[in-house]
Write an enzyme that holds these catalytic residues in place. Structure first.
Site, PDB file in Angstrom:
ATOM      1  N   ASP A 175     -25.679 -60.527 -26.892  1.00 53.46           N
ATOM      2  CA  ASP A 175     -25.184 -61.137 -25.580  1.00 53.46           C
ATOM      3  C   ASP A 175     -23.918 -62.225 -26.422  1.00 53.46           C
ATOM      4  O   ASP A 175     -24.598 -63.227 -26.803  1.00 53.46           O
ATOM      5  CB  ASP A 175     -26.234 -61.657 -25.042  1.00 53.46           C
ATOM      6  N   GLN A 231     -21.762 -66.540 -24.853  1.00 50.59           N
ATOM      7  CA  GLN A 231     -21.312 -67.919 -25.504  1.00 50.59           C
ATOM      8  C   GLN A 231     -20.717 -67.960 -26.833  1.00 50.59           C
ATOM      9  O   GLN A 231     -20.125 -68.821 -27.329  1.00 50.59           O
ATOM     10  CB  GLN A 231     -22.635 -68.870 -25.476  1.00 50.59           C
ATOM     11  N   HIS A 235     -30.878 -66.364 -21.880  1.00 47.11           N
ATOM     12  CA  HIS A 235     -30.271 -66.424 -20.726  1.00 47.11           C
ATOM     13  C   HIS A 235     -30.806 -65.463 -19.765  1.00 47.11           C
ATOM     14  O   HIS A 235     -31.060 -64.237 -20.181  1.00 47.11           O
ATOM     15  CB  HIS A 235     -28.843 -66.200 -20.975  1.00 47.11           C
TER      16      HIS A 235
HETATM   17  N1  PLP Z   1     -25.311 -64.803 -21.602  1.00 47.89           N
HETATM   18  C1  PLP Z   1     -25.254 -66.108 -21.842  1.00 47.89           C
HETATM   19  C2  PLP Z   1     -25.621 -66.646 -23.253  1.00 47.89           C
HETATM   20  C3  PLP Z   1     -24.572 -66.831 -20.955  1.00 47.89           C
HETATM   21  O1  PLP Z   1     -24.450 -68.286 -21.107  1.00 47.89           O
HETATM   22  C4  PLP Z   1     -24.454 -66.479 -19.577  1.00 47.89           C
HETATM   23  C5  PLP Z   1     -23.828 -67.502 -18.540  1.00 47.89           C
HETATM   24  O2  PLP Z   1     -23.900 -68.600 -18.487  1.00 47.89           O
HETATM   25  C6  PLP Z   1     -24.525 -65.178 -19.430  1.00 47.89           C
HETATM   26  C7  PLP Z   1     -25.130 -64.529 -20.513  1.00 47.89           C
HETATM   27  C8  PLP Z   1     -24.228 -64.683 -18.060  1.00 47.89           C
HETATM   28  O3  PLP Z   1     -22.914 -64.670 -17.910  1.00 47.89           O
HETATM   29  P1  PLP Z   1     -22.021 -64.316 -16.337  1.00 47.89           P
HETATM   30  O4  PLP Z   1     -22.806 -65.413 -15.701  1.00 47.89           O
HETATM   31  O5  PLP Z   1     -20.536 -64.366 -16.713  1.00 47.89           O
HETATM   32  O6  PLP Z   1     -22.657 -62.897 -16.001  1.00 47.89           O
END
Ligand code: PLP
Length: 464
Positions: A225, A228, A151
């Site tokens: 991370d 998800q 992401h």
């Molecule tokens: N990492 C992953 C795997 C995500 O799916 C997301 C958001 O969809 C994020 C990071 C970023 O999250 P946020 O928008 O809450 O900062």
């Protein structure tokens, strides 16, 4: 550009508000909460208007973007609000209560993630913020290694010559081998591996424990991370042996603006504060031409400004609630995910996206293309004609989606505690009807999005 389609049944239908009477389109499914003894979510009975003038129960298949609020989280926030006051610096009793709530939240998050006693728990706005904080806290010349399908929140904060992006391989075992090789070639000095727990595109679960073992063997640290993964599966930091974990409250049913970074405190303690201002400072002194600043210790060092006590409390309560319901949650999602994937297989032209293959373990996230059909157009029609919320596009993971689709936009359906069998079935049936028969309404392409023509769906009263 407009698309004219057959079977427009709308002419003459009365515009209906959220609370007005209207023809029922489909009976609400039995609530997942009743069926599985799951925590209830706010808005599970939400009814939304269709362009046809009917109203239906909202089928939220976009949990991966933001999950609805747990009722227990909402109740806990309600309970806190009368006591809401400044955190840390207030002498008043309500301030002391708010401060205790804020500090206790660290314990809930620590327990939820099985973190080490020595781990810092730093509250942030969300996963993006937490990862940027980590990126700013790395020792100089830290080599960062990650796979290129992350992401954007995990892909972009690390820049410069010391960042190595590995092309995502076709299997988890290959990923482990690739990481091993990259770490062997990495320069001497601090190293950080960054990996997602579950892909926000395909839902596939990454081999985090194996990657962590390899990282450890090479003296590297690893950041997970969990944005998800954490809403769907228990995350055990010690069992996985990861050094840092980040997640967002709004993805774990606590949409009040808090996220968290949990992990080793030494790099965080050695780093300049991520944000500077009140709260991050132990002492500021005036030396005429300059200010002397003694920064606070971690976690306050990286929590400058007035803390979001409501968001943090919501996150902590969500962690407590989810942590008590893993057996029901995982079973509920396993059943619905199988139903969703089986249903999609029956829709002509659907091609499910996968990094590691159809049999890879995955959480309740499915992305796909539909041969020859525009994803944005389908998403607009699913909403306007069927009351179904899905995602279309590249999901802030452009490299991953473009590679898996050869540059096409995709659709993503994601499930969670608010999802019912009826939502899944309605989605599959609606998609099939759109693909085989076309939409019943007309749409135009405006500012990069498909929108229904003559869209008279009434907004809720507080927006009118
Ligand atoms: N990492 C992953 C795997 C995500 O799916 C997301 C958001 O969809 C994020 C990071 C970023 O999250 P946020 O928008 O809450 O900062």
């Amino acid at each position: 550009m407009t698309i004219a389609v057959p079977r427009n049944t709308v002419a003459g239908t009365e515009k209906l508000g959220f609370d007005g009477p209207g023809p029922e389109k489909s009976a609400p499914g039995k609530s997942a909460q009743e069926k599985w003894g799951l925590p209830r979510v706010v808005g599970s009975a939400l009814r939304v208007p269709l362009v046809t003038g009917e109203r239906v129960e909202y089928a939220n298949l976009d949990h991966a973007a933001s999950a609805p609020c747990l009722e227990q989280v909402r109740d806990a926030v309600d309970e806190l609000l009368p006591w809401y006051a400044s955190v840390h610096r207030g002498a008043g009793f309500a301030s002391q209560v708010s401060t205790k709530v804020y500090e206790q939240a660290r314990t809930s998050v620590r327990r939820f993630l099985g973190a080490r006693d020595s781990d810092a728990v730093v509250f942030a706005r969300n996963t993006t913020d937490a990862l940027n904080l980590l990126a700013r806290s790395l020792p100089k010349h830290t080599a960062v290694i990650l796979f290129d399908t992350e992401h954007h929140a995990a892909l972009l904060p690390w820049r410069g010559p010391n960042v190595r992006r590995l092309r995502t391989p076709a299997s988890p075992a290959q990923a482990v081998l690739e990481l091993d090789r990259a770490l062997r070639e990495a320069p001497v000095g601090p190293r950080l591996v960054v990996v997602t727990g579950a892909s926000n595109v395909t839902g596939e679960v990454w081999p985090v424990a194996e990657l962590a073992r390899v990282a450890r063997r090479h003296g590297a640290r690893i950041a997970l991370d969990a944005a998800q993964l954490a809403p769907h599966r228990p995350v055990d930091v010690r069992a996985l042996d990861v050094d840092y974990t980040v997640l967002s409250g709004h993805k774990v049913y606590a949409p009040f603006g808090a996220g968290v970074l949990v992990g080793r405190s030494d790099w965080l303690q050695a780093a300049e504060p991520y944000l500077v201002g009140g709260g991050a400072t132990a002492r500021v002194t005036d030396h005429g031409d300059r200010l002397g600043v003694a920064w606070s210790a971690v976690p306050e060092r990286h929590e400058a400004g007035t803390p979001n006590v409501v968001g943090v409390h919501a996150l902590a309560v969500a962690c407590d609630v989810l942590g008590r319901h893993w057996a029901q949650t995982t079973e509920h999602e396993r059943v619905l995910l199988a139903r969703l994937r089986a249903g999609l297989e029956t829709v002509p032209g659907v091609h499910e996206l996968t990094l590691f293959g159809a049999d890879q373990d995955r959480v309740g996230v499915v992305s796909f293309t539909v041969g020859g059909q525009d994803a944005g157009y389908l998403a607009a029609a699913l909403s306007a004609e069927h009351g179904i919320g899905v995602r279309d596009g590249a999901f802030c993971a452009h490299v991953a989606v473009h590679r898996l689709t050869d540059g096409e936009r995709a659709l993503r359906a994601s499930i969670g505690l608010g999802t019912t069998e009826e939502h899944v079935d309605r989605f599959v049936a609606a998609l099939r009807a759109l693909v085989t028969e076309g939409s019943r309404w007309e749409y135009e392409h405006r500012n990069g999005r498909w929108v229904p023509l003559n869209d008279e769906r009434a907004l809720p009263p507080f927006l009118r």
